[in-house]
Design an enzyme around this catalytic site. Structure first.
Site, PDB file in Angstrom:
ATOM      1  N   HIS A   1       0.757  -1.184   0.099  1.00  0.00           N
ATOM      2  CA  HIS A   1      -0.126  -0.102   0.201  1.00  0.00           C
ATOM      3  C   HIS A   1       0.909   1.366   0.116  1.00  0.00           C
ATOM      4  CE1 HIS A   1      -2.873  -3.145   1.127  1.00  0.00           C
ATOM      5  NE2 HIS A   1      -3.637  -2.320   0.385  1.00  0.00           N
TER       6      HIS A   1
ATOM      7  N   ALA B   1      12.012   4.427   1.209  1.00  0.00           N
ATOM      8  CA  ALA B   1      11.553   3.168   1.094  1.00  0.00           C
ATOM      9  C   ALA B   1      10.765   3.207  -0.419  1.00  0.00           C
ATOM     10  CB  ALA B   1      10.333   3.095   1.924  1.00  0.00           C
TER      11      ALA B   1
HETATM   12  C1  LIG Z   1       4.202  -7.388   1.348  1.00  0.00           C
HETATM   13  C2  LIG Z   1       4.062  -5.937   1.631  1.00  0.00           C
HETATM   14  C3  LIG Z   1       3.330  -5.868   2.892  1.00  0.00           C
HETATM   15  C4  LIG Z   1       3.413  -4.403   3.393  1.00  0.00           C
HETATM   16  N1  LIG Z   1       2.531  -4.040   4.431  1.00  0.00           N
HETATM   17  C5  LIG Z   1       2.855  -2.806   4.846  1.00  0.00           C
HETATM   18  C6  LIG Z   1       2.276  -2.736   6.484  1.00  0.00           C
HETATM   19  O1  LIG Z   1       1.611  -3.499   6.868  1.00  0.00           O
HETATM   20  N2  LIG Z   1       2.389  -1.272   6.813  1.00  0.00           N
HETATM   21  C7  LIG Z   1       3.187  -0.634   6.242  1.00  0.00           C
HETATM   22  O2  LIG Z   1       3.101   0.641   6.757  1.00  0.00           O
HETATM   23  N3  LIG Z   1       3.799  -0.477   4.857  1.00  0.00           N
HETATM   24  C8  LIG Z   1       3.663  -2.157   4.346  1.00  0.00           C
HETATM   25  N4  LIG Z   1       4.176  -2.161   3.234  1.00  0.00           N
HETATM   26  C9  LIG Z   1       4.800  -1.102   2.520  1.00  0.00           C
HETATM   27  C10 LIG Z   1       6.259  -0.930   3.075  1.00  0.00           C
HETATM   28  O3  LIG Z   1       6.206   0.064   4.408  1.00  0.00           O
HETATM   29  C11 LIG Z   1       7.363  -0.221   2.270  1.00  0.00           C
HETATM   30  O4  LIG Z   1       6.951   1.198   1.920  1.00  0.00           O
HETATM   31  C12 LIG Z   1       7.681  -0.966   0.861  1.00  0.00           C
HETATM   32  O5  LIG Z   1       7.734  -2.238   1.151  1.00  0.00           O
HETATM   33  C13 LIG Z   1       8.933  -0.281   0.204  1.00  0.00           C
HETATM   34  O6  LIG Z   1       9.026  -0.716  -1.041  1.00  0.00           O
HETATM   35  P1  LIG Z   1       9.733  -1.951  -1.525  1.00  0.00           P
HETATM   36  O7  LIG Z   1       8.781  -3.248  -1.201  1.00  0.00           O
HETATM   37  O8  LIG Z   1      10.152  -1.819  -2.801  1.00  0.00           O
HETATM   38  O9  LIG Z   1      10.990  -2.346  -0.842  1.00  0.00           O
HETATM   39  C14 LIG Z   1       4.140  -3.363   2.642  1.00  0.00           C
HETATM   40  C15 LIG Z   1       4.865  -3.893   1.565  1.00  0.00           C
HETATM   41  C16 LIG Z   1       4.981  -5.146   1.008  1.00  0.00           C
HETATM   42  C17 LIG Z   1       5.765  -5.543  -0.253  1.00  0.00           C
END
Ligand SMILES: Cc1cc2nc3c(=O)[nH]c(=O)nc-3n(C[C@H](O)[C@H](O)[C@H](O)COP(=O)(O)O)c2cc1C
Length: 342
Positions: free
Chosen positions: A162, A194
């Site tokens: 998200h 991120a």
């Molecule tokens: C499988 C998955 C679940 C995620 N769940 C959350 C979450 O529960 N809370 C949150 O703040 N961000 C969540 N994120 C977003 C991450 O905080 C972060 O912004 C993101 O993974 C960064 O990009 P990257 O996946 O390319 O490293 C999630 C990302 C992924 C891939």
């Protein structure tokens, strides 16, 4: 470069608090490997929330795993704050009890919603924690700074999972947020990047754009220690050209009936069977029915694989220790290479 509160973690690398995927095992392994570990705490703050009772158990386990007795627990917990009712009454006492070192807040209904939560965290006696807020726009960053965030997690649109529906990649977003702090002569608030970072090249790029450290989600999904189903890890490994094979959309949530996020957010995931069928004209009710049928049969192939657009550079399921050690080596190598071209 390091963050003032974490001089021993340089460069600063954290796993994203991916709810359902960043569990006690992943977070403690990241901590043991010299990174900063986050557990995904969820979004349900009612007194009877099983997410909170699970978190309570995981934090007790983390203390045992890390061998921490009286000191603060050197881990963070991330929460999705779209329904913040009950957070102050039911989540904060658990965090304080375990002396959690960091609290990460993300995805409020409106950008201003974190003020009361941050204030309540700060008001607790005998608990010193750092507040991380994930932001995907300059407006959200301004709001978080005004509310007294310690660490801004700037999320670009290459991110998996998200994110802000209308946003920009780190390349444009991060320098603008860094300028906000510089112009205000704010030298205490730190910035993490991120979104699409999976190796040392991305880490150095993010630091060049103004970050003090990095957060990775998708890279840590494809690790041995992550509890994600192996089909999900294999999808990440086999996906290349992430700008084409992943897509930012609210549809991923619609197909699996998890469409609870406010419309200012969507999510990036691999284009899977649900999305393809929908594009081919199958109506939503039928896609949802097929999704539920597959789930009931215990099949994972229709499950949404939240993943960032850098999937093409993830080619192996590695141990967490390998991911962190390799990135640190790559960061040094990339900086040395840059020295030869400037
Ligand atoms: C499988 C998955 C679940 C995620 N769940 C959350 C979450 O529960 N809370 C949150 O703040 N961000 C969540 N994120 C977003 C991450 O905080 C972060 O912004 C993101 O993974 C960064 O990009 P990257 O996946 O390319 O490293 C999630 C990302 C992924 C891939």
């Amino acid at each position: 470069m390091s963050i003032q509160w974490y001089p021993h973690i340089a460069p600063f690398i954290a796993n994203a608090p991916m709810f359902g995927f960043a569990d006690v095992k992943l977070a403690t392994t990241v901590a043991k490997a010299g990174g900063f570990g986050f557990i995904g705490g969820g979004y349900d703050f009612r007194p009877e929330s099983t997410q909170l009772s699970t978190l309570d158990r995981q934090l007790a386990e983390a203390r045992a795993v890390l061998g921490v007795k009286d000191e603060p627990l050197p881990l963070g917990v991330g929460f999705i704050t779209l329904q913040p009712d009950g957070f102050i009454a039911n989540a904060i006492p658990i965090l304080q009890k375990h002396q959690v070192a960091a609290v990460w807040l993300s995805f409020p209904q409106a950008d201003a919603d974190h003020g009361a939560l941050i204030q309540a965290i700060r008001e607790q006696q005998d608990w010193d924690t750092k507040v991380f807020v994930q932001v995907g726009t300059v407006a959200a960053a301004k709001e978080a700074i005004r509310q007294g965030v310690d660490i801004l997690v700037v999320q670009g649109t290459d991110a998996g999972g998200h994110q802000w529906l209308r946003g920009a990649s780190l390349m444009s977003l991060l320098p603008e947020v860094r300028d906000l702090l510089s112009e205000a002569q704010n030298t205490t608030t730190a910035i993490l990047a991120a979104g699409g970072i999976v190796d040392g090249r991305g880490a150095v790029a993010a630091m060049g754009l103004g970050a003090d450290g990095i957060v990775m989600g998708t890279r840590f999904l494809a690790t041995v220690e992550c509890p994600a189903p192996s089909a999900m890890k294999q999808t990440i490994l086999s996906s290349t050209d992430g700008g084409v094979t992943t897509i930012k959309s609210v549809r991923h949530d619609v197909f699996q009936s998890t469409d609870v996020f406010p419309r200012q957010y969507d999510g990036r995931a691999v284009i899977g069977i649900n999305y393809q069928e929908s594009e081919a004209g199958v109506d939503d009710d039928e896609v949802i029915r097929r999704y539920n049928e597959a789930r009931q049969a215990g099949e994972d192939q229709r499950r949404t694989v939240w993943a960032g657009s850098s999937v093409g550079s993830i080619n192996a399921v590695l141990s967490v220790d390998d991911v962190i050690t390799t990135i640190r080596q790559e960061v040094r190598a990339v900086i040395n290479r840059i020295r030869t071209v400037v």
